[in-house]
Design a protein around this motif. Structure first.
Motif, PDB file in Angstrom:
ATOM      1  N   ASP A 170       7.043   5.735  -9.586  1.00  0.00           N
ATOM      2  CA  ASP A 170       6.373   6.456  -8.498  1.00  0.00           C
ATOM      3  C   ASP A 170       5.982   7.847  -8.961  1.00  0.00           C
ATOM      4  O   ASP A 170       6.612   8.400  -9.849  1.00  0.00           O
ATOM      5  N   LEU A 171       4.993   8.412  -8.312  1.00  0.00           N
ATOM      6  CA  LEU A 171       4.755   9.848  -8.462  1.00  0.00           C
ATOM      7  C   LEU A 171       5.322  10.525  -7.227  1.00  0.00           C
ATOM      8  O   LEU A 171       4.956  10.187  -6.100  1.00  0.00           O
TER       9      LEU A 171
ATOM     10  N   MET B 299      -1.919   4.160  -8.131  1.00  0.00           N
ATOM     11  CA  MET B 299      -0.545   4.572  -8.409  1.00  0.00           C
ATOM     12  C   MET B 299       0.248   4.690  -7.119  1.00  0.00           C
ATOM     13  O   MET B 299      -0.306   5.007  -6.068  1.00  0.00           O
ATOM     14  N   SER B 300       1.530   4.466  -7.237  1.00  0.00           N
ATOM     15  CA  SER B 300       2.400   4.600  -6.081  1.00  0.00           C
ATOM     16  C   SER B 300       2.755   6.076  -5.919  1.00  0.00           C
ATOM     17  O   SER B 300       3.220   6.713  -6.859  1.00  0.00           O
ATOM     18  N   LEU B 301       2.505   6.598  -4.727  1.00  0.00           N
ATOM     19  CA  LEU B 301       2.637   8.049  -4.521  1.00  0.00           C
ATOM     20  C   LEU B 301       3.589   8.340  -3.370  1.00  0.00           C
ATOM     21  O   LEU B 301       3.467   7.781  -2.281  1.00  0.00           O
ATOM     22  N   ASP B 302       4.537   9.230  -3.636  1.00  0.00           N
ATOM     23  CA  ASP B 302       5.407   9.742  -2.579  1.00  0.00           C
ATOM     24  C   ASP B 302       5.012  11.205  -2.416  1.00  0.00           C
ATOM     25  O   ASP B 302       5.192  11.989  -3.339  1.00  0.00           O
ATOM     26  N   HIS B 303       4.429  11.578  -1.278  1.00  0.00           N
ATOM     27  CA  HIS B 303       3.805  12.889  -1.207  1.00  0.00           C
ATOM     28  C   HIS B 303       4.253  13.676   0.016  1.00  0.00           C
ATOM     29  O   HIS B 303       4.696  13.105   1.009  1.00  0.00           O
TER      30      HIS B 303
ATOM     31  N   VAL C 133       3.703  20.640  -7.182  1.00  0.00           N
ATOM     32  CA  VAL C 133       4.956  20.502  -7.930  1.00  0.00           C
ATOM     33  C   VAL C 133       5.375  19.045  -7.946  1.00  0.00           C
ATOM     34  O   VAL C 133       5.148  18.286  -7.000  1.00  0.00           O
ATOM     35  N   ALA C 134       5.979  18.679  -9.075  1.00  0.00           N
ATOM     36  CA  ALA C 134       6.485  17.310  -9.217  1.00  0.00           C
ATOM     37  C   ALA C 134       7.987  17.338  -9.032  1.00  0.00           C
ATOM     38  O   ALA C 134       8.660  18.246  -9.505  1.00  0.00           O
ATOM     39  N   VAL C 135       8.511  16.349  -8.288  1.00  0.00           N
ATOM     40  CA  VAL C 135       9.963  16.155  -8.245  1.00  0.00           C
ATOM     41  C   VAL C 135      10.214  14.763  -8.826  1.00  0.00           C
ATOM     42  O   VAL C 135       9.306  14.117  -9.329  1.00  0.00           O
ATOM     43  N   GLY C 136      11.460  14.304  -8.802  1.00  0.00           N
ATOM     44  CA  GLY C 136      11.747  12.970  -9.332  1.00  0.00           C
ATOM     45  C   GLY C 136      11.520  12.911 -10.837  1.00  0.00           C
ATOM     46  O   GLY C 136      11.628  13.920 -11.546  1.00  0.00           O
ATOM     47  N   GLY C 137      11.157  11.730 -11.318  1.00  0.00           N
ATOM     48  CA  GLY C 137      11.029  11.494 -12.757  1.00  0.00           C
ATOM     49  C   GLY C 137      10.047  12.437 -13.436  1.00  0.00           C
ATOM     50  O   GLY C 137      10.346  12.997 -14.498  1.00  0.00           O
ATOM     51  N   LEU C 138       8.902  12.645 -12.815  1.00  0.00           N
ATOM     52  CA  LEU C 138       7.917  13.531 -13.448  1.00  0.00           C
ATOM     53  C   LEU C 138       8.425  14.970 -13.450  1.00  0.00           C
ATOM     54  O   LEU C 138       8.196  15.716 -14.404  1.00  0.00           O
TER      55      LEU C 138
ATOM     56  N   TYR D  55      -6.114  11.490  -2.871  1.00  0.00           N
ATOM     57  CA  TYR D  55      -7.037  10.338  -2.929  1.00  0.00           C
ATOM     58  C   TYR D  55      -7.261   9.780  -4.326  1.00  0.00           C
ATOM     59  O   TYR D  55      -7.201   8.563  -4.526  1.00  0.00           O
ATOM     60  N   PRO D  56      -7.525  10.632  -5.317  1.00  0.00           N
ATOM     61  CA  PRO D  56      -7.690  10.065  -6.663  1.00  0.00           C
ATOM     62  C   PRO D  56      -6.447   9.320  -7.131  1.00  0.00           C
ATOM     63  O   PRO D  56      -6.549   8.326  -7.859  1.00  0.00           O
ATOM     64  N   ILE D  57      -5.266   9.763  -6.690  1.00  0.00           N
ATOM     65  CA  ILE D  57      -4.034   9.075  -7.121  1.00  0.00           C
ATOM     66  C   ILE D  57      -3.986   7.689  -6.482  1.00  0.00           C
ATOM     67  O   ILE D  57      -3.714   6.683  -7.131  1.00  0.00           O
ATOM     68  N   TRP D  58      -4.311   7.660  -5.162  1.00  0.00           N
ATOM     69  CA  TRP D  58      -4.329   6.346  -4.505  1.00  0.00           C
ATOM     70  C   TRP D  58      -5.413   5.467  -5.118  1.00  0.00           C
ATOM     71  O   TRP D  58      -5.205   4.284  -5.352  1.00  0.00           O
ATOM     72  N   ASP D  59      -6.547   6.074  -5.353  1.00  0.00           N
ATOM     73  CA  ASP D  59      -7.663   5.291  -5.926  1.00  0.00           C
ATOM     74  C   ASP D  59      -7.292   4.703  -7.283  1.00  0.00           C
ATOM     75  O   ASP D  59      -7.762   3.633  -7.670  1.00  0.00           O
ATOM     76  N   ALA D  60      -6.462   5.466  -8.019  1.00  0.00           N
ATOM     77  CA  ALA D  60      -6.068   4.988  -9.350  1.00  0.00           C
ATOM     78  C   ALA D  60      -5.040   3.857  -9.253  1.00  0.00           C
ATOM     79  O   ALA D  60      -4.662   3.277 -10.263  1.00  0.00           O
TER      80      ALA D  60
END
Lengths: 112, 789
Positions: B67-68, B96-100, B52-57, B89-94
């Motif tokens: 951020d994601l 992108m800034s990730l809050d998870h 699930v996405a929270v925040g802007g997405l 990992y793919p998000i970090w590899d890409a």
């Protein structure tokens, strides 16, 4: 390279700026400062109350110049800042060991 | 959780998505689709897990470089770590800034129960991929938690919001606004929606949602132009953002931001007030919680405090009193309470337009509003939002939301003007005309926004404004001079030798040789500089300008207070233009019935209406202490003294007071006369009664300025003159005059004026006798104590 530093009366700043521009000075740093010299401050009367002013407001002007232009710039600064009254200030020159322009990394006289 | 850095070989590698691809997507929905599709491809197909996405997405409005914020929600999955790695990992590899986070529904609820900011974020959650039923369960659990725990979570959320808002400042008024965290920024709309989710207020209206979209558009353009994640619209990005949004100028861009942020900030303030009033009355917590009887505390005539807001008293009709909106404004600013939205609506719908020129009452309430200190900021905002501000001051539209380009400026022009008035309110003791200082402070930059020199432009605009306000010719001339010359002192101090007679001559010439105007300009220069931004009014600058002022002041004739003379108090009021109004009013009222009087051998009291209240004339055998007794009796009857002249002719005192009842109608003149007789014979303990009343008196909490006592030896031929500049309050004149009574000094005559919340009282004392330096010092001290008690 030299650093020409002047402590002058605040209202003389415009005159000094104009004079320095005429001498090809392209940039300068101005700081609001306070201090006193031989006159040791003075006494003022405002709205009936007399109060002692220990520190007199002045502006400090700093200009980086090449060795050969430093004397001319000092003289121009002195000339422009002079009122003939007490508290006209001081101007002095100091040696600069090295210089770098932050944006380009230029060094020495090229960075002036 | 501790993540295992080893990727499972069996998982297929999804196509990487680069941040630049996301940023290049043209719209928010397009970015949402792009991110959703990619993120869905990262999640292994497993039951009992959802991304699930929270925040802007979550809200389908990801910023180009945002951020994601993702949560992997699972049903107690034993190997959830490996699933998480496959996604993160793919998000970090890409790059992108990730809050998870990886949580079960129960864990999410636990977080939401104690962390207000996290709870707010969870309210926006949206399933991107995986188990739909699980995501739905999480959504319902979070919503239920929010509703159930809002009472404990909201204060935490509010404190955090205030902290961030304080750091980021006002989005509407900053020249480099923070679009997200500033007060009136994007974050506030999320909170408004959350308040509605907790069923504490209505969902944000169309205007707020439109404002939100405006800020989102600007933020998206800012990300694209700066190619990074930032919410502060710094100067260097304003031109590219302006071009990206196809606006005509940077000013248009900042005006758009300012307008949107004002709408949001105003709605947010109203939303929190709803929450507060719901908490105090039980409203919004269910009908069963019961309603307490609402308490209405009177503030000013026709205006009450009700449930923490300013409202109209029962039975008050704005259609019958054109000045009412200004009185409401003054009451709100002085009490520091907001005007209730319902009251504002009634005022907007039913108010009567002010006549041109304004009646005296409008002017005096307007000045009292300006003098109220920090509280005027919110009042101006409320009047601006409602459209009343531009109705009263049409010229305000020129500078509304107008940005300032000079780097020392913190605020837009309109807010700078209000700030200047706030600070001028702290400097009123330095001048003899606080009203003119406050008005000039409010309008000094009104000429900004055109190609011309704003001081010159301002002079023309202000002429129309002072005319409409109904200032007398000399008052209007002073305000105009202050607007035209408001940069004279700072500019001259920095460019000319303050000790040079030519410099002194130049300033003296510009201020028409008047010391009072020099003091006004000096106070305005300080207020202007302090309202500009931090550090502008440095001790250094104050010294340079003060030096110039003291040189000029020494060269000018002393500034003596105007002398009292006989006749109508209204006739002596500073805004002499009212004399005409007075005559018209009385002739229209005309009949002797409008005078109520009592008379006997020693004492006669008359009362009649005047333009802004009533005029009370007292004619009595002159006797020691009469002035304090009359002033005390008037205060006891809740009559505010606006102006007064007190004189003695042929053994009879002739005192004229312009008064305004604090509430309702004034008492009958016979009551005043009866009380006056009792107090003169010593049977009415005035001091005690007044002190008791003062304790119950609700008045502005503005920053205290020291009372000024100024002695003049040459102001009058046969009198020593002392001027007291103090904060006005009920009974002030009684307490001051009592000081002279106690010292056994007869007051020959006096002149009293009030301007906003300042009183300037001038007393003429006999020259003979012993008014030595020591006596004066003692009197000054006692006058200060009397004024400040």
């Amino acid at each position: 390279m030299k650093l020409v530093t002047g402590i002058v009366k605040p209202f003389k700043l415009d005159d000094v700026k104009t004079a320095l521009e005429l001498h090809g000075v392209e940039g300068l740093t101005v700081t609001e400062v306070q201090g006193y010299g031989r006159q040791r401050g003075h006494t003022e009367v405002y709205r009936g109350a007399e109060y002692q002013v220990d520190f007199v407001p002045k502006v400090k002007i700093e200009v980086l110049v090449s060795d050969e232009r430093s004397t001319a710039v000092l003289e121009a600064l002195v000339e422009a800042a002079r009122t003939g009254q007490i508290g006209d200030g001081k101007v002095w020159i100091t040696d600069i060991e090295d210089l770098a322009r932050v944006r380009t990394g230029e060094r020495g006289p090229d960075a002036i | 959780m501790v993540s295992d850095p080893v990727r499972r070989d069996s998982m297929p590698l999804p196509m990487p998505l680069r941040p630049t691809q996301v940023a290049a997507a043209s719209g928010r929905l397009e970015r949402t689709t792009l991110l959703d599709t990619w993120l869905a491809s990262l999640l292994p197909a497993r039951p009992g897990v959802a991304l699930v996405a929270v925040g802007g997405l979550g809200r389908r409005e990801p910023a180009p470089y945002g951020d994601l914020d993702l949560i992997l929600v699972h049903d107690e999955l034993p190997d959830v770590a490996s699933v998480a790695q496959a996604v993160w990992y793919p998000i970090w590899d890409a790059g992108m800034s990730l809050d998870h986070a990886v949580r079960t529904v129960a864990q999410s609820v636990q977080v939401a129960e104690v962390d207000a900011v996290a709870a707010l974020g969870l309210l926006d959650l949206r399933r991107v991929a995986g188990d739909e039923e699980l995501a739905q369960r999480l959504r319902q659990a979070v919503a239920a938690t929010w509703r159930a725990r809002s009472r404990t979570l909201l204060p935490l959320l509010r404190a955090e919001r205030n902290r961030r808002g304080q750091l980021a400042g006002d989005t509407a008024y900053l020249v480099e606004p923070d679009l997200k965290e500033g007060r009136g920024g994007l974050r506030d709309v999320l909170i408004l929606r959350a308040l509605a989710d907790a069923q504490l207020s209505d969902q944000p209206g169309h205007a707020v949602e439109a404002a939100y979209n405006t800020l989102l558009d600007v933020r998206d353009a800012l990300h694209r132009c700066s190619q990074r994640r930032t919410d502060v619209l710094v100067r260097q990005e304003q031109i590219p953002v302006m071009l990206a949004l196809r606006l005509e100028s940077e000013d248009d861009l900042l005006r758009e931001v300012s307008g949107a942020a004002r709408t949001i900030a105003f709605a947010t303030a109203a939303g929190w007030r709803r929450v507060d009033s719901g908490r105090t009355t039980g409203r919004g917590r269910g009908w069963w919680s019961g309603r307490r009887q609402p308490v209405r505390t009177p503030l000013l005539e026709g205006v009450v405090a009700h449930e923490g807001e300013v409202a109209l008293a029962r039975g008050i009709d704005p259609g019958e009193d054109p000045v009412l909106p200004l009185r409401v404004a003054a009451a709100a600013a002085e009490s520091g309470l907001a005007i209730s939205p319902a009251t504002m609506l009634v005022l907007v719908d039913r108010h009567q337009p002010l006549s041109d020129p304004w009646p005296a009452a409008a002017r005096s309430w307007f000045v009292r509003l300006l003098a109220a200190g920090r509280g005027i900021v919110d009042v101006f905002e409320a009047f601006d939002q409602s459209g009343l501000l531009c109705e009263y001051l049409p010229e305000w539209a020129r500078i509304r939301g107008l940005p300032q380009r000079h780097p020392v400026h913190l605020y837009t022009v309109d807010r700078h003007l209000v700030e200047t008035a706030v600070i001028a309110g702290e400097l009123t003791r330095r001048v003899r005309r606080p009203d003119l200082l406050l008005i000039a402070a409010l309008v000094h930059d009104i000429g900004k926004g055109s190609e011309r020199d704003h001081c010159l432009e301002g002079v023309e605009i202000v002429a129309a404004m002072t005319g409409r306000m109904g200032l007398g010719a000399s008052e209007a001339a002073t305000v105009t001079l202050m607007v035209g010359q408001h940069l004279l002192l700072p500019h001259t101090a920095m460019r000319r030798d303050p000790s040079d007679p030519a410099t002194i001559g130049l300033i003296a010439d510009r201020i028409e040789g008047r010391l009072d105007q020099l003091h006004l300009l000096h106070a305005l220069a300080e207020a202007d500089a302090r309202a500009t931004g931090p550090g502008v009014w440095s001790p250094w600058r104050a010294h340079v300008i003060g030096d110039l002022v003291s040189h000029v002041a020494a060269a000018l004739a002393p500034d003596v207070p105007p002398s009292p003379s006989l006749g109508s108090a209204a006739g002596h009021r500073p805004d002499g233009a009212d004399e005409g109004n007075t005559a018209t009013y009385l002739s229209s009222q005309g009949s002797p019935e409008s005078f109520r009087q009592i008379e006997d051998n020693t004492l006669r009291v008359q009362m009649r209406p005047d333009v802004d209240g009533f005029e009370v004339a007292v004619d009595a055998v002159d006797q020691a202490g009469l002035l304090s007794q009359v002033a005390g009796v008037l205060a006891l009857h809740q009559l505010e003294i606006r102006h007064a002249t007190v004189s003695s002719i042929g053994g009879r005192a002739q005192d004229v007071f312009a008064v305004r009842p604090l509430f309702g109608r004034p008492p009958d003149a016979s009551l005043i006369a009866a009380d006056l007789r009792s107090s003169l014979t010593g049977t009415l303990p005035l001091g005690e009664r007044l002190a008791a009343r003062e304790r119950a008196y609700l008045r502005a909490s503005r920053p205290a300025q020291p009372t000024e006592v100024i002695w003049y030896d040459d102001a009058a031929a046969e009198a020593t003159v002392v001027e007291v500049r103090a904060g006005d309050r009920a009974g002030l004149l009684y307490w001051l005059a009592s000081v002279f009574d106690e010292a056994g000094i007869d007051v020959i005559s006096a002149r009293v004026e009030t301007f906003g919340s300042d009183a300037i009282d001038v007393f003429y004392l006999p020259m003979e006798g012993a008014l030595t330096e020591e006596v004066r010092r003692g009197l000054s001290e006692r006058l200060q104590v009397a004024a400040d008690q």
